[in-house]
Design a protein around this motif. Structure first.
Motif, short mmCIF file in Angstrom:
data_model
loop_
_atom_site.label_atom_id
_atom_site.label_comp_id
_atom_site.label_asym_id
_atom_site.label_seq_id
_atom_site.Cartn_x
_atom_site.Cartn_y
_atom_site.Cartn_z
N ILE A 191 0.85 -1.19 0.00
CA ILE A 191 0.00 0.00 0.00
C ILE A 191 0.88 1.24 0.00
CG2 ILE A 191 -1.82 1.25 1.22
CD1 ILE A 191 -2.77 -1.26 2.40
N THR A 227 2.31 1.94 -3.36
CA THR A 227 1.29 2.45 -4.27
C THR A 227 1.07 3.93 -4.04
OG1 THR A 227 0.26 0.31 -4.23
CG2 THR A 227 -1.08 2.10 -5.04
N ILE A 228 0.96 4.29 -2.76
CA ILE A 228 0.70 5.70 -2.45
C ILE A 228 1.87 6.57 -2.94
CG2 ILE A 228 0.28 7.39 -0.63
CD1 ILE A 228 -1.04 5.05 0.95
N ILE A 257 1.82 6.90 -6.76
CA ILE A 257 0.80 7.85 -7.22
C ILE A 257 1.28 9.29 -6.99
CG2 ILE A 257 -1.55 8.67 -6.82
CD1 ILE A 257 -2.14 5.78 -5.81
N TYR A 297 -4.21 6.65 -10.61
CA TYR A 297 -4.77 6.55 -9.26
C TYR A 297 -6.00 5.65 -9.27
CZ TYR A 297 -6.95 7.99 -4.92
OH TYR A 297 -7.54 7.99 -3.70
N TRP A 298 -6.88 5.91 -10.23
CA TRP A 298 -8.12 5.14 -10.33
C TRP A 298 -7.82 3.67 -10.55
CZ3 TRP A 298 -12.55 4.47 -8.69
CH2 TRP A 298 -13.53 3.77 -9.38
N ARG A 299 -6.84 3.39 -11.47
CA ARG A 299 -6.45 2.02 -11.76
C ARG A 299 -5.91 1.32 -10.51
NH1 ARG A 299 -1.61 0.97 -13.84
NH2 ARG A 299 -1.46 -1.25 -13.81
N LYS A 300 -5.05 2.03 -9.80
CA LYS A 300 -4.42 1.45 -8.60
C LYS A 300 -5.45 1.20 -7.50
CE LYS A 300 0.01 1.18 -9.38
NZ LYS A 300 0.76 -0.05 -9.22
N VAL A 301 -6.40 2.14 -7.38
CA VAL A 301 -7.41 1.95 -6.34
C VAL A 301 -8.22 0.69 -6.64
CG1 VAL A 301 -9.58 2.90 -5.44
CG2 VAL A 301 -7.58 4.35 -5.63
N ARG A 302 -8.56 0.51 -7.93
CA ARG A 302 -9.31 -0.70 -8.30
C ARG A 302 -8.50 -1.95 -8.03
NH1 ARG A 302 -10.57 0.23 -14.04
NH2 ARG A 302 -10.95 -2.00 -14.09
N LEU A 315 -6.00 -2.28 -5.86
CA LEU A 315 -5.86 -2.48 -4.41
C LEU A 315 -7.12 -3.09 -3.83
CD1 LEU A 315 -4.09 0.64 -2.94
CD2 LEU A 315 -3.39 -1.73 -2.76
N TRP A 316 -8.24 -2.58 -4.31
CA TRP A 316 -9.52 -3.09 -3.83
C TRP A 316 -9.62 -4.59 -4.09
CZ3 TRP A 316 -13.44 -2.87 -0.77
CH2 TRP A 316 -14.61 -3.55 -1.07
#
Ligand code: URA
Length: 207
Positions: A26, A29-30, A33, A49-54, A56-57
Motif C-alpha cells: 500500500i 502504491t501511495i 501515485i 490513481y483510479w487504476r491502482k485503487v481498483r 488495491l480493492w
C-alpha cells in the motif's frame, strides 16, 4: 488549487500509512501515485490513481476465505474463486463446486463436511482466466507460501488437486488430463495427492 490539495493529501496519506505501518504494498502504491502527480501531470496521475485503487480493492479486500472445518481430513485445492465464490466469500459454492461436492465426491462416499477447501489463488482473476492474473499485478508464486501453510496445517488423509493449476502448485507435475485419478505426493510433506480434471472443464465440454 485542486492539484496542490490532492498532492498534499497524498503526502499526508503516505506518511500516515508509514506511521501506522501499513503493508509495503500500500505504501509503495501511495508513493508511486504521488510521484506521478509530481512528474506526469494531473490527468495521467488521476487515471493511474483510479487504476491502482481498483487493483488495491481487488487484491487486498477481495481475497476469499478458505473453508476449513475443524474435523475435515481431506483438503480440496482449486485454482481460483469464480463469481459466486467471490459473492459468498467461500470456495467452491458455484456451479463447479456443486458438481464437485454434490455429484462427484458424494457419489464417491465423501461428504462435504469431511473436506476443507481452498484455492491456489484466493482472488478472482479477470474473466475467471488464471492466465490474466498479471493484470491484477499478481502471480501464482506469491500465493504458494499460503498454500504450503495450509498443507502443513494438518495431517491431511488426502489432498485433491482440482485442475492443472492446483496439480502444478502442489506436486510440480504437469498434465492433469493424463494424471487424473493417479496417486502423487505433495512437494512439501509428501502427503497423498490425487489430481482430477477441473469440474469447470467438464461443464464446458458438455455445455
Ligand atoms: N473453481 C475453483 O477452482 N475454485 C473455486 O473456488 C471455484 C471454482
Amino acid at each position: 488549487n485542486v492539484k496542490r490539495q490532492v498532492v498534499s493529501l497524498l503526502l499526508i496519506v503516505h506518511f500516515a500509512a508509514r506511521a501506522v505501518c501499513l503493508p509495503a504494498r500500500i505504501r509503495c502504491t501511495i508513493s508511486a501515485i504521488y510521484a506521478h502527480f509530481v512528474e506526469r501531470g494531473f490527468f495521467y496521475a488521476a487515471m493511474q490513481y483510479w487504476r491502482k485503487v481498483r487493483l488495491l480493492w481487488r487484491n487486498l479486500m477481495r481475497p476469499i476465505r478458505d473453508d476449513i472445518p475443524p474435523d475435515a481430513d481431506i483438503l480440496v485445492v482449486g485454482e481460483a474463486p469464480g463469481r459466486q465464490e467471490e459473492l459468498d466469500n467461500k470456495p467452491f459454492v458455484g456451479t463447479s463446486g456443486r458438481l464437485l461436492f454434490n455429484d462427484i465426491l458424494s457419489r464417491a462416499g465423501i461428504p462435504r463436511t469431511r473436506c476443507a477447501s481452498t484455492n491456489v489463488v484466493p482472488v478472482r482473476p479477470p474473466n475467471n482466466d488464471i492466465s490474466r492474473l498479471h493484470e491484477l499485478e499478481l502471480s501464482i508464486e506469491e500465493f504458494l507460501p499460503k498454500l504450503e501453510d495450509i498443507v502443513r496445517m494438518r495431517e491431511w488423509k488426502l489432498i485433491l488437486a482440482v485442475g492443472e493449476t492446483a496439480l502444478q502448485a502442489l506436486t510440480l507435475t504437469a498434465g492433469v488430463t493424463k494424471q487424473h485419478g493417479s496417486l502423487l505426493f505433495d512437494r512439501w510433506r509428501g502427503l497423498r495427492v490425487v489430481p482430477m480434471i477441473h469440474p469447470a472443464a467438464i461443464l464446458r465440454k458438455y455445455e
